[in-house]
Design a protein around this motif. Sequence first.
Motif, PDB file in Angstrom:
ATOM      1  N   TRP A 237       6.307   0.487 -22.950  1.00 19.92           N
ATOM      2  CA  TRP A 237       7.262   1.612 -23.583  1.00 19.92           C
ATOM      3  C   TRP A 237       6.926   2.944 -22.779  1.00 19.92           C
ATOM      4  CZ3 TRP A 237      10.494  -1.550 -24.819  1.00 19.92           C
ATOM      5  CH2 TRP A 237      10.054  -2.693 -25.523  1.00 19.92           C
ATOM      6  N   LYS A 238       6.008   3.283 -21.927  1.00 21.17           N
ATOM      7  CA  LYS A 238       5.525   4.368 -21.180  1.00 21.17           C
ATOM      8  C   LYS A 238       5.737   4.189 -19.814  1.00 21.17           C
ATOM      9  CE  LYS A 238       2.552   6.424 -24.794  1.00 21.17           C
ATOM     10  NZ  LYS A 238       1.402   6.940 -24.992  1.00 21.17           N
ATOM     11  N   GLY A 239       5.795   3.303 -19.028  1.00 22.51           N
ATOM     12  CA  GLY A 239       6.002   3.146 -17.710  1.00 22.51           C
ATOM     13  C   GLY A 239       5.096   2.351 -17.113  1.00 22.51           C
ATOM     14  N   THR A 240       5.212   2.139 -15.539  1.00 25.09           N
ATOM     15  CA  THR A 240       4.461   1.200 -14.747  1.00 25.09           C
ATOM     16  C   THR A 240       4.226   1.995 -13.508  1.00 25.09           C
ATOM     17  OG1 THR A 240       5.567  -0.548 -15.772  1.00 25.09           O
ATOM     18  CG2 THR A 240       4.201  -0.892 -13.797  1.00 25.09           C
ATOM     19  N   SER A 241       3.148   1.796 -12.988  1.00 29.84           N
ATOM     20  CA  SER A 241       2.545   2.243 -11.691  1.00 29.84           C
ATOM     21  C   SER A 241       2.006   1.349 -10.744  1.00 29.84           C
ATOM     22  CB  SER A 241       1.789   3.456 -11.657  1.00 29.84           C
ATOM     23  OG  SER A 241       1.292   3.887 -10.596  1.00 29.84           O
ATOM     24  N   PHE A 242       2.683   0.956  -9.395  1.00 31.61           N
ATOM     25  CA  PHE A 242       2.072  -0.098  -8.464  1.00 31.61           C
ATOM     26  C   PHE A 242       1.307   0.815  -7.318  1.00 31.61           C
ATOM     27  CE2 PHE A 242       4.914  -2.860 -10.574  1.00 31.61           C
ATOM     28  CZ  PHE A 242       4.326  -4.003 -10.669  1.00 31.61           C
ATOM     29  N   GLU A 243       0.294   0.696  -7.028  1.00 34.29           N
ATOM     30  CA  GLU A 243      -0.624   1.257  -5.989  1.00 34.29           C
ATOM     31  C   GLU A 243      -0.838   0.236  -4.889  1.00 34.29           C
ATOM     32  OE1 GLU A 243      -3.270   4.452  -7.154  1.00 34.29           O
ATOM     33  OE2 GLU A 243      -4.851   3.177  -6.048  1.00 34.29           O
ATOM     34  N   ILE A 244      -0.384   0.635  -3.618  1.00 37.31           N
ATOM     35  CA  ILE A 244      -0.689  -0.296  -2.477  1.00 37.31           C
ATOM     36  C   ILE A 244      -1.738   0.687  -1.456  1.00 37.31           C
ATOM     37  CG2 ILE A 244       0.248  -1.267  -0.299  1.00 37.31           C
ATOM     38  CD1 ILE A 244       2.789  -1.374  -1.701  1.00 37.31           C
ATOM     39  N   CYS A 245      -2.827  -0.065  -1.139  1.00 36.05           N
ATOM     40  CA  CYS A 245      -3.936   0.545  -0.425  1.00 36.05           C
ATOM     41  C   CYS A 245      -3.717  -0.236   0.955  1.00 36.05           C
ATOM     42  CB  CYS A 245      -5.171   0.632  -1.092  1.00 36.05           C
ATOM     43  SG  CYS A 245      -6.743   1.194  -0.165  1.00 36.05           S
ATOM     44  N   LEU A 246      -3.626   0.642   1.992  1.00 38.49           N
ATOM     45  CA  LEU A 246      -3.405   0.095   3.537  1.00 38.49           C
ATOM     46  C   LEU A 246      -4.632   0.561   4.260  1.00 38.49           C
ATOM     47  CD1 LEU A 246       0.386  -0.175   4.076  1.00 38.49           C
ATOM     48  CD2 LEU A 246      -1.255  -2.332   3.418  1.00 38.49           C
ATOM     49  N   PRO A 247      -5.428  -0.022   4.917  1.00 39.67           N
ATOM     50  CA  PRO A 247      -6.403   0.714   5.914  1.00 39.67           C
ATOM     51  C   PRO A 247      -5.814   1.175   7.121  1.00 39.67           C
ATOM     52  CG  PRO A 247      -7.041  -1.811   5.537  1.00 39.67           C
ATOM     53  CD  PRO A 247      -5.460  -1.598   4.855  1.00 39.67           C
ATOM     54  N   LEU A 248      -6.171   2.447   7.275  1.00 39.64           N
ATOM     55  CA  LEU A 248      -5.857   3.281   8.397  1.00 39.64           C
ATOM     56  C   LEU A 248      -6.606   2.708   9.870  1.00 39.64           C
ATOM     57  CD1 LEU A 248      -5.625   6.905   7.134  1.00 39.64           C
ATOM     58  CD2 LEU A 248      -3.844   5.563   7.483  1.00 39.64           C
ATOM     59  N   GLY A 249      -5.774   2.963  11.048  1.00 41.33           N
ATOM     60  CA  GLY A 249      -6.319   2.446  12.207  1.00 41.33           C
ATOM     61  C   GLY A 249      -6.261   0.830  12.328  1.00 41.33           C
ATOM     62  N   ASN A 250      -6.921   0.387  13.419  1.00 42.36           N
ATOM     63  CA  ASN A 250      -6.616  -1.271  13.591  1.00 42.36           C
ATOM     64  C   ASN A 250      -7.863  -1.789  13.684  1.00 42.36           C
ATOM     65  OD1 ASN A 250      -7.668  -0.127  15.915  1.00 42.36           O
ATOM     66  ND2 ASN A 250      -5.629  -0.699  17.250  1.00 42.36           N
ATOM     67  N   ALA A 251      -8.789  -1.322  13.387  1.00 46.27           N
ATOM     68  CA  ALA A 251     -10.039  -2.041  13.584  1.00 46.27           C
ATOM     69  C   ALA A 251     -10.118  -3.191  12.754  1.00 46.27           C
ATOM     70  CB  ALA A 251     -11.314  -1.315  12.896  1.00 46.27           C
ATOM     71  N   HIS A 252      -9.505  -3.397  11.666  1.00 47.43           N
ATOM     72  CA  HIS A 252      -9.406  -4.464  10.527  1.00 47.43           C
ATOM     73  C   HIS A 252      -8.802  -5.604  11.034  1.00 47.43           C
ATOM     74  CE1 HIS A 252      -6.137  -1.776   9.513  1.00 47.43           C
ATOM     75  NE2 HIS A 252      -5.488  -2.919   9.142  1.00 47.43           N
ATOM     76  N   LEU A 253      -7.687  -5.372  12.269  1.00 46.99           N
ATOM     77  CA  LEU A 253      -6.967  -6.550  12.593  1.00 46.99           C
ATOM     78  C   LEU A 253      -7.385  -7.222  13.857  1.00 46.99           C
ATOM     79  CD1 LEU A 253      -3.624  -4.167  12.476  1.00 46.99           C
ATOM     80  CD2 LEU A 253      -4.435  -5.816  10.979  1.00 46.99           C
ATOM     81  N   GLU A 254      -7.092  -8.505  13.845  1.00 49.74           N
ATOM     82  CA  GLU A 254      -7.439  -9.418  14.849  1.00 49.74           C
ATOM     83  C   GLU A 254      -6.578  -8.747  16.023  1.00 49.74           C
ATOM     84  OE1 GLU A 254      -9.800 -11.258  14.997  1.00 49.74           O
ATOM     85  OE2 GLU A 254     -10.630 -11.113  12.704  1.00 49.74           O
ATOM     86  N   LYS A 255      -6.933  -9.512  17.490  1.00 47.97           N
ATOM     87  CA  LYS A 255      -6.340  -8.977  18.505  1.00 47.97           C
ATOM     88  C   LYS A 255      -4.796  -9.711  18.464  1.00 47.97           C
ATOM     89  CE  LYS A 255      -6.481  -8.956  23.559  1.00 47.97           C
ATOM     90  NZ  LYS A 255      -7.389  -9.309  24.718  1.00 47.97           N
ATOM     91  N   GLU A 256      -4.839 -10.972  18.115  1.00 49.94           N
ATOM     92  CA  GLU A 256      -3.464 -11.494  18.051  1.00 49.94           C
ATOM     93  C   GLU A 256      -2.566 -11.123  16.953  1.00 49.94           C
ATOM     94  OE1 GLU A 256      -6.768 -14.145  15.958  1.00 49.94           O
ATOM     95  OE2 GLU A 256      -6.207 -12.995  17.962  1.00 49.94           O
ATOM     96  N   GLU A 257      -3.165 -10.376  16.042  1.00 56.20           N
ATOM     97  CA  GLU A 257      -2.146  -9.737  15.076  1.00 56.20           C
ATOM     98  C   GLU A 257      -1.636  -8.479  15.228  1.00 56.20           C
ATOM     99  OE1 GLU A 257      -4.567 -11.385  10.795  1.00 56.20           O
ATOM    100  OE2 GLU A 257      -5.138  -9.345  11.755  1.00 56.20           O
ATOM    101  N   MET A 258      -1.948  -8.014  16.585  1.00 54.57           N
ATOM    102  CA  MET A 258      -1.381  -6.651  17.075  1.00 54.57           C
ATOM    103  C   MET A 258      -0.414  -7.014  17.979  1.00 54.57           C
ATOM    104  SD  MET A 258      -4.828  -4.169  16.614  1.00 54.57           S
ATOM    105  CE  MET A 258      -5.669  -5.104  17.794  1.00 54.57           C
ATOM    106  N   ILE A 259       0.627  -5.944  18.052  1.00 50.37           N
ATOM    107  CA  ILE A 259       1.534  -6.168  19.186  1.00 50.37           C
ATOM    108  C   ILE A 259       1.988  -4.846  19.385  1.00 50.37           C
ATOM    109  CG2 ILE A 259       2.865  -8.359  18.408  1.00 50.37           C
ATOM    110  CD1 ILE A 259       4.993  -6.641  17.328  1.00 50.37           C
ATOM    111  N   LEU A 260       2.616  -4.424  20.698  1.00 49.74           N
ATOM    112  CA  LEU A 260       2.950  -3.231  21.162  1.00 49.74           C
ATOM    113  C   LEU A 260       4.334  -2.923  20.103  1.00 49.74           C
ATOM    114  CD1 LEU A 260       3.160  -3.720  25.155  1.00 49.74           C
ATOM    115  CD2 LEU A 260       1.263  -2.568  23.450  1.00 49.74           C
ATOM    116  N   GLU A 261       4.297  -1.582  20.181  1.00 52.31           N
ATOM    117  CA  GLU A 261       5.538  -0.927  19.019  1.00 52.31           C
ATOM    118  C   GLU A 261       6.856  -1.317  19.862  1.00 52.31           C
ATOM    119  OE1 GLU A 261       6.884   3.324  17.514  1.00 52.31           O
ATOM    120  OE2 GLU A 261       5.087   3.227  18.817  1.00 52.31           O
ATOM    121  N   GLN A 262       7.201  -1.272  21.170  1.00 50.51           N
ATOM    122  CA  GLN A 262       8.521  -1.707  21.527  1.00 50.51           C
ATOM    123  C   GLN A 262       8.597  -3.280  21.184  1.00 50.51           C
ATOM    124  OE1 GLN A 262       6.167  -0.285  23.311  1.00 50.51           O
ATOM    125  NE2 GLN A 262       5.747  -1.180  25.384  1.00 50.51           N
ATOM    126  N   GLU A 263       7.569  -4.032  20.993  1.00 50.90           N
ATOM    127  CA  GLU A 263       7.938  -5.502  20.891  1.00 50.90           C
ATOM    128  C   GLU A 263       8.490  -5.650  19.399  1.00 50.90           C
ATOM    129  OE1 GLU A 263       4.556  -7.632  21.895  1.00 50.90           O
ATOM    130  OE2 GLU A 263       4.487  -6.747  23.902  1.00 50.90           O
TER     131      GLU A 263
END
Length: 930
Positions: free
Chosen positions: A619-645
């Motif tokens: 009866w007072k409200g809800t808050s959802f919080e998303i935390c995303l890592p900055l940069g791309n060090a946490h991603l595999e090579k095949e998980e990254m593409i060029l922006e135009q793609e």
Amino acid sequence: MIRSFSNCLLLRLHWFGITRLFIPGMLLLLCFCACTRQTKQTYTIGFSQCVESDAWRKTMLEGMKRELTFHPTINFIYRQADGNSPKQVAQVKELLQKKIDLLIISPNEAEPLTPVVEEAYNKGIPVIVVDRKISTPHYTAYVGGDNYEIGKMAGQYALHLLNGKGKIIEITGLPKSSPAIERHKGFTDALKNYPSLQVIHQVNGEWLNQTAKSEFSKIVTQYPDVNLVFAHNDMMAHGVYEVYKNGTQPQPAIMGVDGLPDAGLQFVSGKKITATMLYPTGGEEAIRIALKILNKQTFVKDNLLQTTVIDSTNVRIMQLQAEKTISQQQQIERQQLMLKEQKRIYNNQRTYVYILVTSLILSIILGGLAFYSLRENRKISRKLQKQNQEILDHQAQLIAMSAKAKAANEAKVNFFTNISHEFRTPLTLILGPLEELLANNKIHHTISQTHTLIQKNVLRLLRLVNQLIDFRKIEVDKMRLKAAENDLINFVSDIIQSYKSIAQKRNIDLRLITKERQLPVWMDINMMDKVIFNLLSNAFKFTKDNGYIHIYISKSDNNAIIKIEDNGVGMSKDAITHAFDVFYQGEYENYKGSGLGLALSKELITLHKGTISVNSEKWKGTSFEICLPLGNAHLEKEEMILEQEQETNQAVLYEHEKIYTADLKTETTSNPDIEEIPAEKEHTVLVIEDNADLRHFLVNKLNPQYEILQADNGQSALQQAFDNIPDLIICDVVIPGKDGMALTSIFKNDFRTSHIPVVLLTAKTAMEQQIEGMKNLADAYITKPFNITFLQQTIKSLLSNRARLKEHFTGELPTSLKTQTIGKPDRKFINEFSALVESNLSNEDLTADAICKQMGISRVQLYRKVKALLDINVNDYILNTRLQKAKYLLKNETCSIGEIASKTGFSSSAYFSNVFKTKVGVTPKEYRLG
């Protein structure tokens, strides 16, 4: 592994055999040991002593303890009151609370101790009174000297000593104690026939040496010619001796009472006092009588102890006897110690014998078991090998069955996924032509509203299909991340724009709050927009009008934080725990979804190596919080593409906007064309439905034939029903506030609405739920999805049946009333009036005054209103209604004439028959037969 399992099982079986034989042997041995012991009955004896300071009392206690040494099974509890009667009463009550078996009491005073002694006696606890008596015959036994005889003996000795003349001072004990009273009486009775022998003064010595000494010293100089002092005990007599010893006056003859070895006998032997009256303590005798009582043996109630005079002529003999008694007691105590030592030695030797016998038995048992185990070992081994082979066979079967089950489940899931894919084609073919129709401005607005309703629900179905397909892709690990660097601020701002119009219509404060101008984040925008759209849609769904939805974006510890906060209905702790579980539909019946949105959002965030959490308070409200890592060090090579793609066209965003905001858009039912003055309609229908689309659909379909009232929750439904008294109610089962079942029960149990037919609409199709609806007296139970034509015919049928039923009760009312059109307020009055009369027909005390009180109007208003609308008197209407129901019961029921008279409110069957014949022309019996 099988061999070790076999060995383990063999060892367990071996020890099981040992235990099976060992336990009976040990039980037999324990029984043997137990049989050698004899159990004696134990008792608890409580002893309440009035005082302990004088030697006589101590001697009594020692005598009791000496006697108890012969009875080790007796538990002895001792209390002494220091000469304080209230304290002794409290101590006796304490002993009673300890559940003693017998009470021995030497009362300080007779009167104060009598009630507590009677209390113990009335509880069934035996009571032995020692030394001093009490003021009641309610005791079990008395042990003590005859104090009257002791006093009389002292008086006779005084006569002999003084030759029948002289002056005497008497030192008494406590005035209210029985020994003091009886000794004084015996003493005075012995002297009453000798007037020359006078008691010239009495002193209260309270049985104590110091008190007697103090009180006597105050009066000794007043009586220099006294010839004899008689003290009620030896200690007070010794106190008198000390007064004369320390004074200048000659010492007269002094007599005491008790004759104890360490007191009276020594005083007489040492010439300190002239004589003492032997007064035995009776301690040993009290214990002996107590044991007789406890063992149900014969005993004497009043046990008077023998006494004698001790003076210089026999004091030596009495001392020798006392010394001999003490010597014998010491010898007995030494013998008891020797017996205890012998018993200890015997117990030790018996224990050694038990151990020896036990060891012998164990040796025999273990030897037999060793032989038995050697013989059984081979049998068990062969049996285990066979069982192991069976286990291996079962294991192989389980592996094969598991593989088949996995293949079957995979086929089922694939089929389900394929079906979901197949849904998209027909849904697309429905949406395409539908959007063309919606674009046509020439279509009538009513048809356009129907098309919009179809579009909204097709988009809802399309969203569910898309979520199922995405979730399936994640399950089979076929959904791959295609992340590129994007500005999170612009990305979220574009999505918020899709909700601006909805927020304005509902007056919801929707805003993006951030300190960042740009925030580059590596993300798959086709996945992330589904997450943001889903969270915002949920926020709008659970936030009421005039609320707020705020989106915060910030940067913290090399992470991008997205926080979506609202002041909606919130969630309970249990709902928070299951919020991200697959197919969990929440705790609010009217807000239940598919249970896929949040679960899918969590999986998509996990693919981004991020986290999502929820914080809420009901009866007072809800808050959802998303935390995303900055940069791309946490991603595999095949998980990254060029922006135009990356697909970033507006078509994809528009498609998601249509799908996720369709549920939140509401359509008005107002007609923009020329407004017509509505014609007065005969019947009013109340539609109770919390889903706005379904409610508007029902209103549009029923509005041409009926006057429509609307309610979207339980509270407004009750207000509408009681304010307007509709002719029929259509109610959804699951609505906010009171649900449909509760509302139906309320409507059917209130006289104002009990006559109104109720139609329940619900998606709950189980037979148990339909039965529950019928138990609440619902008139129809229609499950969703329903046919609108069937609903319309059901409404017509219920209203028609209601009209026919009413004919039975209004058959003789004016014809013009049944056909004339009545305004809405008057119709409400008639419905309420007739419902009140019909629900009280069995009440013979139903009058116009009672109706006025329940309807809240005056008698004059009621008569004028009924006469104007029904053209009939109130009492005549009640009578006619009674007779119409009686006619119906006579033709359709098997009740007796008396029962029908009672059901229709007539005080007797005779009165009913007379009225019926007067109005109808025939008797009730003739009407039933004709």
